[in-house]
Write an enzyme that holds these catalytic residues in place. Structure first.
Site, mmCIF file in Angstrom:
data_model
loop_
_atom_site.group_PDB
_atom_site.id
_atom_site.type_symbol
_atom_site.label_atom_id
_atom_site.label_comp_id
_atom_site.label_asym_id
_atom_site.label_seq_id
_atom_site.Cartn_x
_atom_site.Cartn_y
_atom_site.Cartn_z
ATOM 1 N N HIS A 120 0.822 -1.227 0.000
ATOM 2 C CA HIS A 120 0.000 0.000 0.000
ATOM 3 C C HIS A 120 0.851 1.271 0.000
ATOM 4 O O HIS A 120 0.321 2.366 -0.249
ATOM 5 C CB HIS A 120 -0.917 0.049 1.229
ATOM 6 C CG HIS A 120 -1.941 -1.042 1.254
ATOM 7 N ND1 HIS A 120 -2.825 -1.252 0.225
ATOM 8 C CD2 HIS A 120 -2.216 -2.006 2.183
ATOM 9 C CE1 HIS A 120 -3.607 -2.288 0.518
ATOM 10 N NE2 HIS A 120 -3.252 -2.769 1.705
ATOM 11 N N ASP A 156 -2.391 -10.927 -2.157
ATOM 12 C CA ASP A 156 -2.975 -10.380 -0.930
ATOM 13 C C ASP A 156 -4.453 -10.046 -1.186
ATOM 14 O O ASP A 156 -4.834 -9.715 -2.307
ATOM 15 C CB ASP A 156 -2.206 -9.109 -0.542
ATOM 16 C CG ASP A 156 -2.559 -8.586 0.839
ATOM 17 O OD1 ASP A 156 -1.791 -8.860 1.782
ATOM 18 O OD2 ASP A 156 -3.591 -7.894 0.976
ATOM 19 N N HIS A 158 -6.053 -7.525 -0.307
ATOM 20 C CA HIS A 158 -6.216 -6.098 -0.600
ATOM 21 C C HIS A 158 -5.513 -5.755 -1.917
ATOM 22 O O HIS A 158 -4.496 -6.365 -2.249
ATOM 23 C CB HIS A 158 -5.615 -5.246 0.528
ATOM 24 C CG HIS A 158 -6.227 -5.506 1.866
ATOM 25 N ND1 HIS A 158 -5.644 -6.368 2.784
ATOM 26 C CD2 HIS A 158 -7.359 -5.050 2.431
ATOM 27 C CE1 HIS A 158 -6.414 -6.407 3.872
ATOM 28 N NE2 HIS A 158 -7.458 -5.628 3.692
ATOM 29 N N ASP A 243 -4.150 -12.884 3.646
ATOM 30 C CA ASP A 243 -5.362 -12.425 4.316
ATOM 31 C C ASP A 243 -6.645 -12.717 3.538
ATOM 32 O O ASP A 243 -7.728 -12.283 3.949
ATOM 33 C CB ASP A 243 -5.253 -10.934 4.676
ATOM 34 C CG ASP A 243 -4.583 -10.105 3.609
ATOM 35 O OD1 ASP A 243 -4.368 -10.618 2.497
ATOM 36 O OD2 ASP A 243 -4.265 -8.929 3.874
HETATM 37 ZN ZN LIG Z 1 -3.772 -7.285 2.869
#
Ligand SMILES: [Zn+2]
Length: 338
Positions: A120, A156, A158, A243
């Site tokens: 991120h 991931d 995200h 995740d």
């Molecule tokens: Zn993540």
């Protein structure tokens, strides 16, 4: 394969109750220790240099993170430092670079088991638990070493906004991401495909909440594998976030460790013809699931026989089917066989 890790990753300490907690580093260390005990090689990371970081981060960003050395700071509502965080984040980025270097020079898979995560972090700001974008630093290092085609595959849950934007107009770095959508950080729609010379070299696979092993299996076989085979990366970097596991407290997917093993096996085999693979950990906030997924990863990249799952039928993968439709509409002009 080899691992790159250090127990020092525990020394980055966000406030109590934060999901990206030091106990995650303990899991990384247990996995690395078991690997070494079984005869595997574990290297200790060295810090990334400012030159390495500056290939993807603005100098103001580097100064801002460096200024947190020795004190706790809140950088955004999710992202914190403790006195050691700057030093530990340099080790995380350095480990990613070492993994890439090892993979390139030895033609052997390498995994950097690190925290804090990185995907991120943007060019000019920390974000979402991430200080430096570890996988992007590794990709830029590989480009600086003379490679011309790097793939980043982000498993991931995200979307890796930082990784996407850093290379959005750069056709040398293919970014492929599967992620829960809509979800944090908000980016990653199928029609975000890159810009200018980079058009077609960002491949987003947005999946609805509740996606299972079968949904992931479908989209990795139908999208990630053909795209990687056509791009023929000289190095594949995997943003290895776990995740999307059904036990994860932050997201709402229903993957298992065995499902992760299957998609990593698909990536391993798709990349094998063109170049080596290095992995860099990202998220994964349920500790037993994190351990199980890392162990599955090591089995896949150590070349152990993994029970190859059969391709999922599309009726068992409705979320995968819908994602596939969206990705086809956005990407069919750039990649054959989607
Ligand atoms: Zn993540």
């Amino acid at each position: 394969m080899i691992l790159i890790s250090t127990p020092r990753f525990e020394e980055h300490v966000p406030p109590p109750g934060h999901p990206e907690r030091p106990e995650r580093a303990h899991v990384l260390d247990v996995v690395a220790t078991d690997f070494a005990r079984a005869g595997g090689r574990v290297l200790t990371p060295t810090a990334a240099t400012r030159e390495m970081l500056a290939r993807v981060h603005a100098s103001e960003h580097l100064d801002r993170i460096a200024a947190t050395a020795g004190r706790p700071a809140m950088l955004d509502p999710d992202t914190f430092t403790s006195p050691e965080s700057h030093e530990i984040a340099l080790l995380a980025a350095g480990a990613a670079v070492q993994a890439a270097e090892h993979a390139i020079s030895r033609r052997e898979p390498a995994a950097a088991l690190v925290r804090p995560p990185g995907h991120h972090a943007e060019r000019d700001r920390p974000m979402g638990f991430c200080l430096y974008n570890n996988v992007a630093v590794a990709a830029a290092h590989a480009i600086a070493s003379g490679l011309e085609r790097i793939a980043i595959v982000d498993v991931d849950v995200h979307h890796g906004n930082g990784s996407q934007w850093m290379f959005y107009s750069d056709p040398r770095v293919l970014y492929v991401s599967s992620h829960q959508f809509p979800f944090y950080p908000g980016t990653g729609a199928a029609d975000e495909i890159g810009r200018d010379d980079g058009v077609g070299f960002t491949v987003n696979i947005p999946l609805e909440a509740g996606a299972t092993d079968a949904d992931y299996d479908l989209v990795y076989r139908a999208i990630a594998v053909p795209v990687l085979e056509q791009f023929a990366p000289q190095l594949t970097l995997i943003s290895a976030g776990f995740d999307a596991h059904e036990a994860d407290p932050l997201a709402s997917m229903r993957m298992t460790a065995s499902g992760y093993g299957t998609i990593l096996e698909l990536l391993r085999d798709a990349a094998a013809a063109s170049g080596p693979i290095a992995l860099v950990t990202e998220g994964g906030y349920d500790l037993p699931a994190l351990r199980e997924c890392l162990e599955a990863t090591i089995r896949v990249f150590s070349g152990e026989a993994v029970a190859t799952a059969r391709a999922a039928t599309s009726s068992a993968a409705p979320r995968g089917e819908r994602a596939l439709g969206a990705v086809r509409a956005a990407q069919a002009a750039f990649w054959r066989g989607l």
